[in-house]
Design an enzyme around this catalytic site. Structure first.
Site, PDB file in Angstrom:
ATOM      1  N   CYS A 236      42.671  43.639  46.377  1.00 50.85           N
ATOM      2  CA  CYS A 236      42.320  42.999  44.759  1.00 50.85           C
ATOM      3  C   CYS A 236      41.630  44.385  44.550  1.00 50.85           C
ATOM      4  O   CYS A 236      40.611  44.942  45.017  1.00 50.85           O
ATOM      5  CB  CYS A 236      42.241  42.121  44.881  1.00 50.85           C
ATOM      6  SG  CYS A 236      40.048  41.954  45.670  1.00 50.85           S
ATOM      7  N   GLU A 237      41.491  44.960  43.489  1.00 52.64           N
ATOM      8  CA  GLU A 237      40.629  46.482  42.637  1.00 52.64           C
ATOM      9  C   GLU A 237      38.864  45.806  42.974  1.00 52.64           C
ATOM     10  O   GLU A 237      38.359  46.518  42.815  1.00 52.64           O
ATOM     11  CB  GLU A 237      41.330  47.182  42.308  1.00 52.64           C
ATOM     12  CG  GLU A 237      41.363  45.798  40.757  1.00 52.64           C
ATOM     13  CD  GLU A 237      42.231  46.831  39.139  1.00 52.64           C
ATOM     14  OE1 GLU A 237      42.736  47.862  39.393  1.00 52.64           O
ATOM     15  OE2 GLU A 237      41.780  46.178  37.901  1.00 52.64           O
ATOM     16  N   HIS A 238      38.933  44.705  43.017  1.00 51.85           N
ATOM     17  CA  HIS A 238      37.766  43.694  42.651  1.00 51.85           C
ATOM     18  C   HIS A 238      36.884  44.048  43.613  1.00 51.85           C
ATOM     19  O   HIS A 238      35.640  44.182  44.027  1.00 51.85           O
ATOM     20  CB  HIS A 238      37.545  42.536  41.509  1.00 51.85           C
ATOM     21  CG  HIS A 238      38.592  42.961  40.587  1.00 51.85           C
ATOM     22  ND1 HIS A 238      39.465  41.891  40.406  1.00 51.85           N
ATOM     23  CD2 HIS A 238      38.154  43.379  39.796  1.00 51.85           C
ATOM     24  CE1 HIS A 238      39.958  42.167  39.074  1.00 51.85           C
ATOM     25  NE2 HIS A 238      39.513  43.482  38.337  1.00 51.85           N
ATOM     26  N   HIS A 239      37.414  43.691  44.843  1.00 56.35           N
ATOM     27  CA  HIS A 239      36.412  43.729  46.072  1.00 56.35           C
ATOM     28  C   HIS A 239      36.724  44.485  47.023  1.00 56.35           C
ATOM     29  O   HIS A 239      36.879  44.339  48.087  1.00 56.35           O
ATOM     30  CB  HIS A 239      36.372  42.016  46.255  1.00 56.35           C
ATOM     31  CG  HIS A 239      36.292  41.054  45.429  1.00 56.35           C
ATOM     32  ND1 HIS A 239      37.226  40.383  44.859  1.00 56.35           N
ATOM     33  CD2 HIS A 239      35.149  41.096  45.312  1.00 56.35           C
ATOM     34  CE1 HIS A 239      36.143  39.690  44.047  1.00 56.35           C
ATOM     35  NE2 HIS A 239      34.774  40.278  43.555  1.00 56.35           N
TER      36      HIS A 239
ATOM     37  N   GLN B 146      46.581  40.917  41.535  1.00 60.91           N
ATOM     38  CA  GLN B 146      48.185  40.641  40.866  1.00 60.91           C
ATOM     39  C   GLN B 146      49.226  40.417  39.391  1.00 60.91           C
ATOM     40  O   GLN B 146      50.535  40.663  39.484  1.00 60.91           O
ATOM     41  CB  GLN B 146      47.966  39.181  41.424  1.00 60.91           C
ATOM     42  CG  GLN B 146      49.447  38.249  41.449  1.00 60.91           C
ATOM     43  CD  GLN B 146      49.065  37.141  42.240  1.00 60.91           C
ATOM     44  OE1 GLN B 146      48.454  36.549  42.586  1.00 60.91           O
ATOM     45  NE2 GLN B 146      50.382  35.818  41.784  1.00 60.91           N
TER      46      GLN B 146
ATOM     47  N   HIS C 209      44.917  34.994  47.808  1.00 61.56           N
ATOM     48  CA  HIS C 209      43.711  35.830  47.912  1.00 61.56           C
ATOM     49  C   HIS C 209      42.441  36.122  48.938  1.00 61.56           C
ATOM     50  O   HIS C 209      41.817  34.523  48.337  1.00 61.56           O
ATOM     51  CB  HIS C 209      43.143  36.185  46.218  1.00 61.56           C
ATOM     52  CG  HIS C 209      44.460  36.866  45.254  1.00 61.56           C
ATOM     53  ND1 HIS C 209      44.236  38.288  44.687  1.00 61.56           N
ATOM     54  CD2 HIS C 209      45.280  36.149  44.699  1.00 61.56           C
ATOM     55  CE1 HIS C 209      44.839  38.106  43.718  1.00 61.56           C
ATOM     56  NE2 HIS C 209      45.803  37.127  44.725  1.00 61.56           N
TER      57      HIS C 209
ATOM     58  N   CYS D 244      39.682  37.349  49.023  1.00 54.96           N
ATOM     59  CA  CYS D 244      38.032  37.568  47.995  1.00 54.96           C
ATOM     60  C   CYS D 244      38.333  35.756  47.656  1.00 54.96           C
ATOM     61  O   CYS D 244      36.883  35.634  46.998  1.00 54.96           O
ATOM     62  CB  CYS D 244      37.974  38.242  46.421  1.00 54.96           C
ATOM     63  SG  CYS D 244      39.198  37.938  45.708  1.00 54.96           S
TER      64      CYS D 244
END
Ligand SMILES: [Zn+2]
Length: 201
Positions: free
Chosen positions: A85-88, A126, A154, A156
């Site tokens: 995931c690009e956030h975490h 996603q 996920h 995260c």
């Protein structure tokens, strides 16, 4: 050649220095036995998990198109997917189901999981992963329609104490006849539901 090699060796050592520094900032001792080679291993792992940036999905599909007069739905389901995931920068993983209805051309079946891998091995959300797979299929094959469903869990969400540890996220993107026709979409969705053993992916 030599110059390119020197540049990449420099990039390697500076990335590893950065990862070593990260370990220090997290409160670790990067010189203890177990961690000595960790920056090097992390670097290799991260390179592997993001190698989709260096692969061209359209090129992969273009090399495997065949003219065939088959106009029924083609489905490749339960494709294993692992992404970050690009956030975490934490993994999300699950199954991808891809279907299309050919319009004079089919794609080699093994190329569909390849396509999933190319987009999954980038920093992702996603929803975008789902759309990218569908639209690349649509552009390359020009079929009557494309349907993509992604089911994923996920880390995260699961690891950070959010009380939804068993939940999974489902995203879908439907194009052409899969969007226009309830019957086509239903056929796809029922075919991917069949043979599911409790949805434990
Ligand atoms: Zn995340």
């Amino acid at each position: 050649m030599k110059k390119v090699y020197e540049q990449s060796a420099l990039a390697d050592s500076s990335t590893e220095e950065l990862l070593r520094e990260l370990l220090v900032r997290l409160g670790e001792d990067p010189d203890r036995d177990g961690l000595k080679r960790t920056p090097e291993r992390m670097h290799k792992a991260l390179e592997h998990l993001t190698k989709g940036y260096h692969e061209d999905p359209e090129k992969v599909l273009q090399g495997a198109l065949f003219n065939v007069t088959y106009d029924e739905m083609v489905i490749v389901k339960d494709i294993e997917m692992f992404s970050l995931c690009e956030h975490h920068l934490l993994p999300f993983f699950g199954k991808v189901h891809v279907a299309y209805i050919p319009n004079g051309r089919v794609i080699g079946l093994s190329k569909i999981p390849r396509l999933v891998d190319i987009f999954a091995r980038r920093l992702q959300v996603q929803e975008r992963l789902t759309v990218q797979i569908a639209e690349t299929m649509q552009n390359a094959i020009q079929p009557l329609g494309v349907g993509v469903v992604v089911e994923a869990r996920h880390l995260c969400v699961m690891m950070r104490g959010v009380e939804k540890q068993h939940s999974s996220a489902v995203t879908s993107h439907m194009l052409g006849s899969f969007r226009a026709s309830d019957k086509t979409r239903e056929e796809f969705l029922s075919l991917i539901r069949n043979g599911k053993n409790g949805g434990s992916f």
